[in-house]
Design a protein around this motif. Structure first.
Motif, PDB file in Angstrom:
ATOM      1  N   ASN A  83       0.619  -0.560   8.164  1.00  0.00           N
ATOM      2  CA  ASN A  83       0.310  -1.995   8.236  1.00  0.00           C
ATOM      3  C   ASN A  83      -1.127  -2.272   7.831  1.00  0.00           C
ATOM      4  O   ASN A  83      -1.406  -3.260   7.145  1.00  0.00           O
ATOM      5  CB  ASN A  83       0.563  -2.533   9.650  1.00  0.00           C
ATOM      6  CG  ASN A  83       2.032  -2.586   9.976  1.00  0.00           C
ATOM      7  OD1 ASN A  83       2.870  -2.737   9.098  1.00  0.00           O
ATOM      8  ND2 ASN A  83       2.362  -2.451  11.245  1.00  0.00           N
ATOM      9  N   GLU A  84      -2.048  -1.414   8.242  1.00  0.00           N
ATOM     10  CA  GLU A  84      -3.460  -1.585   7.882  1.00  0.00           C
ATOM     11  C   GLU A  84      -3.655  -1.448   6.368  1.00  0.00           C
ATOM     12  O   GLU A  84      -4.403  -2.214   5.764  1.00  0.00           O
ATOM     13  CB  GLU A  84      -4.341  -0.575   8.625  1.00  0.00           C
ATOM     14  CG  GLU A  84      -4.374  -0.777  10.119  1.00  0.00           C
ATOM     15  CD  GLU A  84      -5.006  -2.092  10.535  1.00  0.00           C
ATOM     16  OE1 GLU A  84      -5.971  -2.543   9.878  1.00  0.00           O
ATOM     17  OE2 GLU A  84      -4.533  -2.690  11.515  1.00  0.00           O
ATOM     18  N   LEU A  85      -2.991  -0.472   5.774  1.00  0.00           N
ATOM     19  CA  LEU A  85      -3.104  -0.287   4.329  1.00  0.00           C
ATOM     20  C   LEU A  85      -2.541  -1.487   3.579  1.00  0.00           C
ATOM     21  O   LEU A  85      -3.126  -1.952   2.601  1.00  0.00           O
ATOM     22  CB  LEU A  85      -2.372   0.993   3.905  1.00  0.00           C
ATOM     23  CG  LEU A  85      -2.957   2.305   4.414  1.00  0.00           C
ATOM     24  CD1 LEU A  85      -2.033   3.461   4.067  1.00  0.00           C
ATOM     25  CD2 LEU A  85      -4.356   2.533   3.880  1.00  0.00           C
ATOM     26  N   LYS A  86      -1.412  -1.972   4.063  1.00  0.00           N
ATOM     27  CA  LYS A  86      -0.788  -3.133   3.411  1.00  0.00           C
ATOM     28  C   LYS A  86      -1.689  -4.356   3.495  1.00  0.00           C
ATOM     29  O   LYS A  86      -1.890  -5.065   2.498  1.00  0.00           O
ATOM     30  CB  LYS A  86       0.568  -3.426   4.051  1.00  0.00           C
ATOM     31  CG  LYS A  86       1.309  -4.529   3.360  1.00  0.00           C
ATOM     32  CD  LYS A  86       2.701  -4.661   3.888  1.00  0.00           C
ATOM     33  CE  LYS A  86       3.405  -5.722   3.087  1.00  0.00           C
ATOM     34  NZ  LYS A  86       4.820  -5.721   3.308  1.00  0.00           N
ATOM     35  N   GLU A  87      -2.273  -4.601   4.677  1.00  0.00           N
ATOM     36  CA  GLU A  87      -3.175  -5.751   4.842  1.00  0.00           C
ATOM     37  C   GLU A  87      -4.373  -5.673   3.916  1.00  0.00           C
ATOM     38  O   GLU A  87      -4.873  -6.694   3.451  1.00  0.00           O
ATOM     39  CB  GLU A  87      -3.659  -5.844   6.294  1.00  0.00           C
ATOM     40  CG  GLU A  87      -2.632  -6.396   7.245  1.00  0.00           C
ATOM     41  CD  GLU A  87      -3.159  -6.467   8.671  1.00  0.00           C
ATOM     42  OE1 GLU A  87      -4.393  -6.481   8.858  1.00  0.00           O
ATOM     43  OE2 GLU A  87      -2.319  -6.517   9.590  1.00  0.00           O
ATOM     44  N   ARG A  88      -4.851  -4.466   3.641  1.00  0.00           N
ATOM     45  CA  ARG A  88      -6.027  -4.270   2.797  1.00  0.00           C
ATOM     46  C   ARG A  88      -5.678  -4.180   1.317  1.00  0.00           C
ATOM     47  O   ARG A  88      -6.550  -4.055   0.475  1.00  0.00           O
ATOM     48  CB  ARG A  88      -6.782  -3.020   3.244  1.00  0.00           C
ATOM     49  CG  ARG A  88      -7.466  -3.187   4.596  1.00  0.00           C
ATOM     50  CD  ARG A  88      -7.920  -1.840   5.153  1.00  0.00           C
ATOM     51  NE  ARG A  88      -8.807  -1.960   6.296  1.00  0.00           N
ATOM     52  CZ  ARG A  88      -8.429  -2.159   7.539  1.00  0.00           C
ATOM     53  NH1 ARG A  88      -7.150  -2.301   7.814  1.00  0.00           N
ATOM     54  NH2 ARG A  88      -9.310  -2.242   8.507  1.00  0.00           N
ATOM     55  N   GLY A  89      -4.389  -4.178   0.998  1.00  0.00           N
ATOM     56  CA  GLY A  89      -3.960  -4.170  -0.394  1.00  0.00           C
ATOM     57  C   GLY A  89      -3.903  -2.795  -1.037  1.00  0.00           C
ATOM     58  O   GLY A  89      -3.823  -2.696  -2.259  1.00  0.00           O
ATOM     59  N   HIS A  90      -3.937  -1.725  -0.247  1.00  0.00           N
ATOM     60  CA  HIS A  90      -3.882  -0.369  -0.807  1.00  0.00           C
ATOM     61  C   HIS A  90      -2.435   0.045  -1.044  1.00  0.00           C
ATOM     62  O   HIS A  90      -1.514  -0.453  -0.404  1.00  0.00           O
ATOM     63  CB  HIS A  90      -4.548   0.629   0.149  1.00  0.00           C
ATOM     64  CG  HIS A  90      -5.978   0.331   0.436  1.00  0.00           C
ATOM     65  ND1 HIS A  90      -6.953   0.281  -0.542  1.00  0.00           N
ATOM     66  CD2 HIS A  90      -6.616   0.053   1.591  1.00  0.00           C
ATOM     67  CE1 HIS A  90      -8.126   0.006   0.017  1.00  0.00           C
ATOM     68  NE2 HIS A  90      -7.939  -0.161   1.307  1.00  0.00           N
ATOM     69  N   GLU A  91      -2.248   0.991  -1.961  1.00  0.00           N
ATOM     70  CA  GLU A  91      -0.926   1.539  -2.248  1.00  0.00           C
ATOM     71  C   GLU A  91      -0.853   2.937  -1.649  1.00  0.00           C
ATOM     72  O   GLU A  91      -1.861   3.636  -1.581  1.00  0.00           O
ATOM     73  CB  GLU A  91      -0.710   1.631  -3.757  1.00  0.00           C
ATOM     74  CG  GLU A  91      -0.773   0.287  -4.446  1.00  0.00           C
ATOM     75  CD  GLU A  91      -0.773   0.429  -5.956  1.00  0.00           C
ATOM     76  OE1 GLU A  91      -0.133  -0.413  -6.598  1.00  0.00           O
ATOM     77  OE2 GLU A  91      -1.395   1.357  -6.482  1.00  0.00           O
ATOM     78  N   TRP A  92       0.336   3.359  -1.229  1.00  0.00           N
ATOM     79  CA  TRP A  92       0.484   4.692  -0.668  1.00  0.00           C
ATOM     80  C   TRP A  92       1.877   5.220  -0.896  1.00  0.00           C
ATOM     81  O   TRP A  92       2.822   4.462  -1.098  1.00  0.00           O
ATOM     82  CB  TRP A  92       0.155   4.708   0.829  1.00  0.00           C
ATOM     83  CG  TRP A  92       1.179   4.033   1.684  1.00  0.00           C
ATOM     84  CD1 TRP A  92       2.253   4.623   2.290  1.00  0.00           C
ATOM     85  CD2 TRP A  92       1.258   2.652   2.015  1.00  0.00           C
ATOM     86  NE1 TRP A  92       2.979   3.693   2.988  1.00  0.00           N
ATOM     87  CE2 TRP A  92       2.383   2.460   2.832  1.00  0.00           C
ATOM     88  CE3 TRP A  92       0.471   1.542   1.709  1.00  0.00           C
ATOM     89  CZ2 TRP A  92       2.747   1.217   3.324  1.00  0.00           C
ATOM     90  CZ3 TRP A  92       0.833   0.308   2.196  1.00  0.00           C
ATOM     91  CH2 TRP A  92       1.956   0.165   2.996  1.00  0.00           C
ATOM     92  N   ILE A  93       1.956   6.530  -0.891  1.00  0.00           N
ATOM     93  CA  ILE A  93       3.231   7.244  -0.884  1.00  0.00           C
ATOM     94  C   ILE A  93       3.070   8.391   0.101  1.00  0.00           C
ATOM     95  O   ILE A  93       1.963   8.902   0.287  1.00  0.00           O
ATOM     96  CB  ILE A  93       3.633   7.776  -2.285  1.00  0.00           C
ATOM     97  CG1 ILE A  93       2.526   8.644  -2.880  1.00  0.00           C
ATOM     98  CG2 ILE A  93       4.010   6.647  -3.208  1.00  0.00           C
ATOM     99  CD1 ILE A  93       2.911   9.305  -4.186  1.00  0.00           C
TER     100      ILE A  93
END
Length: 171
Positions: free
Chosen positions: A135-145
């Motif tokens: 959720n934190e990554l999504k809020e900050r606009g980062h991409e992840w796998i």
């Protein structure tokens, strides 16, 4: 770029379990534009048909005899997901955070991301799936796998720094 959630049901299937409800719950929780990378021990053709009817395109890859990877993306975004820029560069940072208790791994990852340039990639090893970090990554606009390693004990995650406009990240 389509964000793919990792869902590995291989061990559930090997143990004789039925992961159908878990898969459907994962799809029900997707945000607009999100997809799923499903790891299974066979090509789940009935599931593929059902998800196609629900608006998902798929790409299935046989990794080994009992190892399949199927990407499900919302219809109309498959070309985007397989585009050359979907490939990630090598990580600039490699963090082994497996010995740290929560929330320290999340705090260290977020702090490191603030110092990274847009487009740089971080690789981290964790002792559990970082559900609160997502959720934190999504809020900050980062991409992840990410996914669990073959032992099922270490969660591997790659994060591409893509700060939202107006943040304090390095440019």
């Amino acid at each position: 770029m389509v964000q793919l959630r990792e869902l590995d049901v291989r061990q559930i299937l090997r143990d004789g379990g039925m992961p159908f409800q878990l898969i459907m719950d994962t799809f029900a929780s997707l945000q607009p534009g999100e997809g799923v990378r499903l790891q299974a021990i066979f090509e789940p053709r009935p599931l593929i048909r059902q998800l196609t009817d629900r608006g998902f395109d798929h790409t299935a890859r046989r990794i080994a005899d009992d190892d399949w990877e199927i990407d499900f993306v919302p219809k109309g975004t498959a070309e985007e997901a397989s585009a050359p820029d979907a490939l990630w560069p090598d990580p600039v940072w490699n963090l082994d955070l497996t010995d740290l208790p929560p929330p320290e791994p999340m705090e260290r990852i977020l702090a490191r991301l603030e110092m990274m340039d847009s487009g740089e990639v971080m690789f981290a090893l964790l002792n559990r799936e970082p559900v609160f970090l997502f959720n934190e990554l999504k809020e900050r606009g980062h991409e992840w796998i990410g996914n669990f390693d073959e032992t099922g004990k270490v969660y591997r995650i790659m994060i591409r720094c893509t700060p939202l406009e107006g943040t304090n990240a390095k440019t």
